[in-house]
Design a protein around this motif. Structure first.
Motif, PDB file in Angstrom:
ATOM      1  N   GLU A  81       0.827  -1.201   0.000  1.00 20.61           N
ATOM      2  CA  GLU A  81       0.000   0.000   0.000  1.00 20.61           C
ATOM      3  C   GLU A  81       0.861   1.251   0.000  1.00 20.61           C
ATOM      4  O   GLU A  81       0.582   2.217  -0.727  1.00 20.61           O
ATOM      5  CB  GLU A  81      -0.921  -0.002   1.223  1.00 20.61           C
ATOM      6  N   ARG A  82       1.955   1.233   0.801  1.00 21.06           N
ATOM      7  CA  ARG A  82       2.865   2.378   0.808  1.00 21.06           C
ATOM      8  C   ARG A  82       3.534   2.551  -0.542  1.00 21.06           C
ATOM      9  O   ARG A  82       3.642   3.668  -1.063  1.00 21.06           O
ATOM     10  CB  ARG A  82       3.922   2.202   1.907  1.00 21.06           C
ATOM     11  N   ASP A  83       3.988   1.417  -1.104  1.00 19.69           N
ATOM     12  CA  ASP A  83       4.608   1.492  -2.431  1.00 19.69           C
ATOM     13  C   ASP A  83       3.615   1.988  -3.470  1.00 19.69           C
ATOM     14  O   ASP A  83       3.967   2.778  -4.364  1.00 19.69           O
ATOM     15  CB  ASP A  83       5.148   0.116  -2.847  1.00 19.69           C
ATOM     16  N   ASP A  84       2.375   1.550  -3.348  1.00 16.14           N
ATOM     17  CA  ASP A  84       1.337   1.993  -4.285  1.00 16.14           C
ATOM     18  C   ASP A  84       1.084   3.489  -4.137  1.00 16.14           C
ATOM     19  O   ASP A  84       0.912   4.202  -5.126  1.00 16.14           O
ATOM     20  CB  ASP A  84       0.052   1.211  -4.040  1.00 16.14           C
ATOM     21  N   ASP A  85       1.087   3.961  -2.873  1.00 19.84           N
ATOM     22  CA  ASP A  85       0.914   5.399  -2.642  1.00 19.84           C
ATOM     23  C   ASP A  85       2.060   6.191  -3.254  1.00 19.84           C
ATOM     24  O   ASP A  85       1.851   7.246  -3.870  1.00 19.84           O
ATOM     25  CB  ASP A  85       0.830   5.680  -1.137  1.00 19.84           C
ATOM     26  N   MET A 141       1.694   8.798  -6.201  1.00 24.29           N
ATOM     27  CA  MET A 141       2.120  10.189  -6.048  1.00 24.29           C
ATOM     28  C   MET A 141       3.108  10.573  -7.143  1.00 24.29           C
ATOM     29  O   MET A 141       3.058  11.681  -7.684  1.00 24.29           O
ATOM     30  CB  MET A 141       2.734  10.401  -4.664  1.00 24.29           C
ATOM     31  N   ARG A 142       4.019   9.637  -7.459  1.00 24.67           N
ATOM     32  CA  ARG A 142       4.985   9.915  -8.531  1.00 24.67           C
ATOM     33  C   ARG A 142       4.271  10.092  -9.862  1.00 24.67           C
ATOM     34  O   ARG A 142       4.593  10.988 -10.642  1.00 24.67           O
ATOM     35  CB  ARG A 142       5.994   8.768  -8.626  1.00 24.67           C
ATOM     36  N   LYS A 143       3.273   9.210 -10.109  1.00 23.74           N
ATOM     37  CA  LYS A 143       2.540   9.290 -11.369  1.00 23.74           C
ATOM     38  C   LYS A 143       1.778  10.607 -11.464  1.00 23.74           C
ATOM     39  O   LYS A 143       1.826  11.295 -12.490  1.00 23.74           O
ATOM     40  CB  LYS A 143       1.583   8.107 -11.485  1.00 23.74           C
ATOM     41  N   TYR A 144       1.102  10.973 -10.363  1.00 25.29           N
ATOM     42  CA  TYR A 144       0.332  12.212 -10.374  1.00 25.29           C
ATOM     43  C   TYR A 144       1.246  13.436 -10.452  1.00 25.29           C
ATOM     44  O   TYR A 144       0.900  14.443 -11.072  1.00 25.29           O
ATOM     45  CB  TYR A 144      -0.554  12.296  -9.133  1.00 25.29           C
ATOM     46  N   ALA A 145       2.411  13.349  -9.802  1.00 20.48           N
ATOM     47  CA  ALA A 145       3.376  14.447  -9.881  1.00 20.48           C
ATOM     48  C   ALA A 145       3.860  14.633 -11.318  1.00 20.48           C
ATOM     49  O   ALA A 145       4.006  15.762 -11.805  1.00 20.48           O
ATOM     50  CB  ALA A 145       4.562  14.189  -8.946  1.00 20.48           C
ATOM     51  N   LEU A 146       4.104  13.499 -11.993  1.00 21.96           N
ATOM     52  CA  LEU A 146       4.530  13.561 -13.393  1.00 21.96           C
ATOM     53  C   LEU A 146       3.421  14.150 -14.260  1.00 21.96           C
ATOM     54  O   LEU A 146       3.680  14.991 -15.133  1.00 21.96           O
ATOM     55  CB  LEU A 146       4.899  12.162 -13.889  1.00 21.96           C
TER      56      LEU A 146
END
Length: 224
Positions: free
Chosen positions: A61-65, A69-74
């Protein structure tokens, strides 16, 4: 009185059955202890398994978060870049149009440049003829290149909508008489609400001075 044979046989059978029952009960008790021990191991193993699964799911779940977040930041960076380019293109188009108008206003003689366009990403500008063909900048004369730069500065002042003072140093040195007159009559009076011109007496002579004098509020002469 002697006991009959069938009775003896039944007694032996009963004793054997009792012995089997006792043996079976002992076996059952042993199996129950083994079952209790096995059940305890199962409970401990089940608890450990559930703990491991819970930790694994938490990590996932942490890795997914983090991945999300990385995907949304990109995505946000890409959207911001697209917005920046779109906004920049809109302003660049206005700047290119203003630059085209000022260049045509300054250049009295007929020229091949029909319009000026600018790249929203590199901010480079291109001169185009009526057919949309790029005119090499190297084909422009020194005076035309200087008027091009002045047109850009003039357009920047107009598009910025900020009333900033303009300082012009030796503006006529590379221009012929036609270009000089265009600059004096069209650019100097309209460059800004406050324009400071640093010129030698060979640039703005008495003829040019008589043209520009009505726009001058203060003048200073430096003598060496």
């Amino acid at each position: 009185m002697a006991e009959c044979e069938p009775c003896k046989t039944k007694e032996v059978t009963i004793l054997q059955l009792r012995a089997q029952i006792a043996e079976t009960e002992v076996r059952i008790e042993s199996l129950q202890r083994e079952r209790a021990a096995a059940n305890g191991e199962y409970l401990r193993a089940s608890t450990e398994f559930n703990r491991c699964v819970s930790n694994y799911l938490s990590v996932m779940e942490r890795d997914d978060d983090v991945q999300r977040m990385r995907k949304y930041a990109l995505y946000a960076q890409q959207i911001a870049k697209q917005y920046q380019l779109a906004l920049q293109k809109e302003k660049i188009d206005s700047l290119a149009q203003a630059m085209t108008e000022r260049y045509k206003l300054l250049l009295d003689k007929k020229n091949l440049i029909d319009r000026i366009e600018m790249d929203a990403e590199t901010l480079d500008y291109y001169c185009l003829d009526k057919d949309g063909n790029v005119i090499p900048k190297s084909s422009l004369s020194a005076g035309e290149k200087q008027l091009m730069v002045i047109s850009m500065l003039w357009a920047l002042a107009i598009c910025s909508k900020k009333k900033l003072p303009v300082i012009i140093d030796t503006p006529l040195a590379r221009l012929d008489s036609v270009h000089r007159k265009a600059l004096i009559t069209k650019y100097f009076p309209n460059a800004s609400e406050q324009t400071i011109i640093l010129s030698t007496d060979s640039e703005i002579n008495s003829d040019y001075y008589s043209i520009i004098n009505k726009y001058v509020s203060n003048e200073f002469t430096l003598r060496y």
